[in-house]
Motif scaffolding. Sequence first.
Motif, mmCIF file in Angstrom:
data_model
loop_
_atom_site.group_PDB
_atom_site.id
_atom_site.type_symbol
_atom_site.label_atom_id
_atom_site.label_comp_id
_atom_site.label_asym_id
_atom_site.label_seq_id
_atom_site.Cartn_x
_atom_site.Cartn_y
_atom_site.Cartn_z
ATOM 1 N N SER A 269 6.923 -2.594 14.675
ATOM 2 C CA SER A 269 6.137 -3.652 14.042
ATOM 3 C C SER A 269 4.818 -3.103 13.498
ATOM 4 N N VAL A 270 4.389 -3.702 12.397
ATOM 5 C CA VAL A 270 3.112 -3.356 11.783
ATOM 6 C C VAL A 270 2.429 -4.651 11.357
ATOM 7 N N SER A 271 1.163 -4.540 11.102
ATOM 8 C CA SER A 271 0.412 -5.687 10.602
ATOM 9 C C SER A 271 -0.116 -5.325 9.213
ATOM 10 N N VAL A 272 0.274 -6.100 8.210
ATOM 11 C CA VAL A 272 -0.205 -5.867 6.849
ATOM 12 C C VAL A 272 -0.698 -7.189 6.268
ATOM 13 N N PRO A 273 -1.828 -7.158 5.577
ATOM 14 C CA PRO A 273 -2.367 -8.412 5.033
ATOM 15 C C PRO A 273 -1.457 -9.077 3.999
ATOM 16 N N GLN A 274 -0.561 -8.306 3.381
ATOM 17 C CA GLN A 274 0.354 -8.863 2.374
ATOM 18 C C GLN A 274 1.447 -9.736 2.997
ATOM 19 N N ARG B 42 10.513 0.918 8.876
ATOM 20 C CA ARG B 42 11.771 1.478 9.361
ATOM 21 C C ARG B 42 12.067 2.751 8.587
ATOM 22 N N GLU B 43 12.591 3.718 9.295
ATOM 23 C CA GLU B 43 12.946 4.973 8.647
ATOM 24 C C GLU B 43 14.271 5.465 9.206
ATOM 25 N N CYS B 44 15.089 6.046 8.332
ATOM 26 C CA CYS B 44 16.385 6.587 8.725
ATOM 27 C C CYS B 44 16.434 8.061 8.332
ATOM 28 N N ASP C 183 0.822 -1.215 0.000
ATOM 29 C CA ASP C 183 0.000 0.000 0.000
ATOM 30 C C ASP C 183 0.857 1.266 0.000
ATOM 31 N N GLY C 184 1.903 1.264 -0.818
ATOM 32 C CA GLY C 184 2.758 2.436 -0.966
ATOM 33 C C GLY C 184 3.772 2.643 0.141
ATOM 34 N N GLU C 185 3.814 1.744 1.119
ATOM 35 C CA GLU C 185 4.749 1.880 2.234
ATOM 36 C C GLU C 185 5.750 0.723 2.211
ATOM 37 N N LYS C 186 7.036 1.041 2.445
ATOM 38 C CA LYS C 186 8.055 -0.009 2.485
ATOM 39 C C LYS C 186 7.971 -0.737 3.824
ATOM 40 N N VAL C 187 7.866 -2.058 3.736
ATOM 41 C CA VAL C 187 7.740 -2.917 4.907
ATOM 42 C C VAL C 187 8.861 -3.954 4.840
#
Length: 174
Positions: free
Chosen positions: A97-102, A78-80, A54-58
Amino acid sequence: LPILFPQQSGLYEYKIFGGLADCPPKLCVDVYMDLSFRKKWDQYVKELYEKTCDGEKVIYWEVKYPFPLSNRDYVYIRECREMDVDGRKIWVVLAQSVSVPQCPEKPGIIRVKSYKQSLAIESDGKTGSKVYMYYFDNPGGMIPSWLVNWAAKSGVPTFLKDMQKACRSYSKRT
Protein backbone atom coordinates in the motif's frame (compact mmCIF):
# COMPACT_ATOMS: atom_id res chain seq x y z
CA LEU A 1 7.15 -7.26 12.61
CA PRO A 2 7.09 -4.33 15.03
CA ILE A 3 8.93 -2.03 12.62
CA LEU A 4 6.54 -2.57 9.71
CA PHE A 5 3.36 -2.72 11.77
CA PRO A 6 3.93 -0.81 15.00
CA GLN A 7 0.40 -1.21 16.41
CA GLN A 8 -0.64 -4.63 17.66
CA SER A 9 -3.67 -5.26 15.46
CA GLY A 10 -4.55 -8.79 16.58
CA LEU A 11 -4.58 -9.76 12.90
CA TYR A 12 -2.66 -12.62 11.37
CA GLU A 13 -0.04 -12.46 8.66
CA TYR A 14 -0.65 -15.31 6.24
CA LYS A 15 1.85 -17.56 4.53
CA ILE A 16 0.25 -19.86 2.01
CA PHE A 17 1.83 -22.75 0.11
CA GLY A 18 -0.29 -24.33 -2.57
CA GLY A 19 -0.51 -25.74 -6.01
CA LEU A 20 -2.51 -24.91 -9.09
CA ALA A 21 -2.78 -28.09 -11.16
CA ASP A 22 -2.80 -27.66 -14.94
CA CYS A 23 -2.00 -23.94 -14.68
CA PRO A 24 1.55 -23.24 -15.87
CA PRO A 25 3.37 -20.49 -13.94
CA LYS A 26 3.49 -17.97 -16.82
CA LEU A 27 -0.28 -18.33 -17.27
CA CYS A 28 -0.84 -17.82 -13.52
CA VAL A 29 1.25 -14.66 -13.60
CA ASP A 30 -0.55 -13.34 -16.70
CA VAL A 31 -3.95 -13.91 -15.05
CA TYR A 32 -2.81 -12.39 -11.77
CA MET A 33 -1.36 -9.27 -13.43
CA ASP A 34 -4.26 -8.68 -15.86
CA LEU A 35 -6.48 -6.17 -14.03
CA SER A 36 -9.17 -5.99 -16.71
CA PHE A 37 -9.55 -9.78 -16.70
CA ARG A 38 -9.64 -9.80 -12.87
CA LYS A 39 -12.82 -7.70 -13.03
CA LYS A 40 -14.46 -10.58 -14.92
CA TRP A 41 -13.56 -13.45 -12.58
CA ASP A 42 -13.23 -11.89 -9.11
CA GLN A 43 -16.74 -11.35 -7.72
CA TYR A 44 -15.44 -8.99 -5.02
CA VAL A 45 -14.03 -6.36 -7.40
CA LYS A 46 -16.16 -3.23 -7.48
CA GLU A 47 -13.57 -0.99 -9.16
CA LEU A 48 -10.02 -1.78 -10.30
CA TYR A 49 -7.63 0.23 -12.45
CA GLU A 50 -4.06 1.39 -12.81
CA LYS A 51 -3.00 5.01 -13.08
CA THR A 52 0.29 6.87 -13.16
CA CYS A 53 1.03 9.17 -10.23
CA ASP A 54 4.29 11.13 -10.29
CA GLY A 55 5.76 8.71 -12.83
CA GLU A 56 4.88 5.61 -10.80
CA LYS A 57 2.14 3.10 -11.68
CA VAL A 58 -0.38 2.85 -8.85
CA ILE A 59 -3.35 0.49 -8.61
CA TYR A 60 -6.72 1.51 -7.17
CA TRP A 61 -8.92 -1.40 -6.05
CA GLU A 62 -12.33 -1.19 -4.37
CA VAL A 63 -13.49 -4.44 -2.78
CA LYS A 64 -17.15 -5.30 -2.16
CA TYR A 65 -17.86 -6.20 1.46
CA PRO A 66 -21.11 -7.86 2.57
CA PHE A 67 -23.87 -5.78 4.16
CA PRO A 68 -23.77 -4.16 6.72
CA LEU A 69 -20.01 -3.59 6.31
CA SER A 70 -18.59 -0.73 4.25
CA ASN A 71 -16.57 -1.51 1.15
CA ARG A 72 -12.79 -1.21 1.42
CA ASP A 73 -10.36 0.27 -1.05
CA TYR A 74 -6.65 -0.15 -1.62
CA VAL A 75 -4.08 2.05 -3.28
CA TYR A 76 -0.88 0.15 -3.90
CA ILE A 77 2.16 -0.32 -6.04
CA ARG A 78 2.96 -3.68 -7.59
CA GLU A 79 5.92 -5.11 -9.42
CA CYS A 80 6.48 -8.43 -11.19
CA ARG A 81 9.86 -9.94 -11.98
CA GLU A 82 10.86 -13.14 -13.70
CA MET A 83 13.94 -14.61 -12.03
CA ASP A 84 16.35 -17.45 -12.68
CA VAL A 85 17.35 -19.18 -9.45
CA ASP A 86 19.79 -22.03 -10.06
CA GLY A 87 18.10 -22.84 -13.38
CA ARG A 88 14.58 -22.61 -11.93
CA LYS A 89 12.33 -19.94 -13.42
CA ILE A 90 10.44 -18.17 -10.62
CA TRP A 91 8.03 -15.25 -10.99
CA VAL A 92 7.86 -12.89 -8.03
CA VAL A 93 5.12 -10.29 -7.51
CA LEU A 94 5.43 -7.74 -4.72
CA ALA A 95 2.66 -5.32 -3.70
CA GLN A 96 2.42 -2.75 -0.93
CA SER A 97 0.00 0.00 0.00
CA VAL A 98 1.00 3.59 -0.70
CA SER A 99 -0.54 6.96 -0.08
CA VAL A 100 -0.79 9.32 -3.06
CA PRO A 101 -2.72 12.59 -3.20
CA GLN A 102 -4.12 11.65 -6.64
CA CYS A 103 -6.18 8.88 -4.97
CA PRO A 104 -7.91 10.52 -2.02
CA GLU A 105 -10.19 8.55 0.29
CA LYS A 106 -13.85 8.36 -0.79
CA PRO A 107 -16.78 8.91 1.57
CA GLY A 108 -18.42 5.67 2.73
CA ILE A 109 -15.43 3.53 1.75
CA ILE A 110 -12.74 2.57 4.27
CA ARG A 111 -9.16 2.87 2.99
CA VAL A 112 -6.91 -0.10 3.77
CA LYS A 113 -3.66 1.60 4.74
CA SER A 114 -1.68 -1.51 5.78
CA TYR A 115 -1.47 -3.97 2.90
CA LYS A 116 1.46 -6.08 1.84
CA GLN A 117 1.67 -9.10 -0.42
CA SER A 118 4.48 -11.21 -1.82
CA LEU A 119 3.83 -13.95 -4.33
CA ALA A 120 6.25 -16.48 -5.85
CA ILE A 121 5.19 -18.91 -8.57
CA GLU A 122 7.19 -21.66 -10.23
CA SER A 123 6.56 -24.87 -12.14
CA ASP A 124 5.52 -27.92 -10.16
CA GLY A 125 7.60 -30.03 -12.55
CA LYS A 126 4.48 -31.17 -14.42
CA THR A 127 1.79 -29.00 -16.03
CA GLY A 128 0.97 -26.86 -13.02
CA SER A 129 2.44 -24.37 -10.58
CA LYS A 130 3.65 -24.21 -7.02
CA VAL A 131 2.56 -21.01 -5.31
CA TYR A 132 3.86 -19.27 -2.20
CA MET A 133 2.06 -16.21 -0.89
CA TYR A 134 2.67 -13.94 2.08
CA TYR A 135 -0.27 -11.66 2.81
CA PHE A 136 -1.22 -9.04 5.36
CA ASP A 137 -3.86 -6.38 5.43
CA ASN A 138 -5.70 -4.50 8.10
CA PRO A 139 -9.20 -3.72 6.80
CA GLY A 140 -9.75 -1.07 9.44
CA GLY A 141 -13.14 -0.07 10.74
CA MET A 142 -14.96 -1.78 13.57
CA ILE A 143 -14.71 -5.41 12.44
CA PRO A 144 -13.64 -7.75 15.25
CA SER A 145 -10.20 -9.27 14.58
CA TRP A 146 -11.61 -12.83 14.94
CA LEU A 147 -14.00 -12.13 12.04
CA VAL A 148 -11.26 -10.64 9.86
CA ASN A 149 -9.01 -13.63 10.59
CA TRP A 150 -11.83 -16.09 9.78
CA ALA A 151 -12.61 -14.29 6.49
CA ALA A 152 -8.95 -14.32 5.44
CA LYS A 153 -8.53 -17.98 6.44
CA SER A 154 -11.49 -19.06 4.29
CA GLY A 155 -11.08 -16.41 1.59
CA VAL A 156 -7.53 -17.21 0.50
CA PRO A 157 -8.24 -20.87 -0.48
CA THR A 158 -11.38 -19.69 -2.29
CA PHE A 159 -9.30 -17.07 -4.11
CA LEU A 160 -6.83 -19.75 -5.27
CA LYS A 161 -9.70 -21.93 -6.56
CA ASP A 162 -11.20 -18.94 -8.38
CA MET A 163 -7.81 -18.10 -9.85
CA GLN A 164 -7.41 -21.69 -11.07
CA LYS A 165 -10.79 -21.43 -12.85
CA ALA A 166 -9.73 -18.06 -14.26
CA CYS A 167 -6.51 -19.58 -15.63
CA ARG A 168 -8.53 -22.21 -17.48
CA SER A 169 -10.85 -19.66 -19.06
CA TYR A 170 -7.97 -17.25 -19.77
CA SER A 171 -6.16 -19.85 -21.83
CA LYS A 172 -9.35 -20.35 -23.90
CA ARG A 173 -9.65 -16.59 -24.30
CA THR A 174 -6.14 -15.99 -25.67
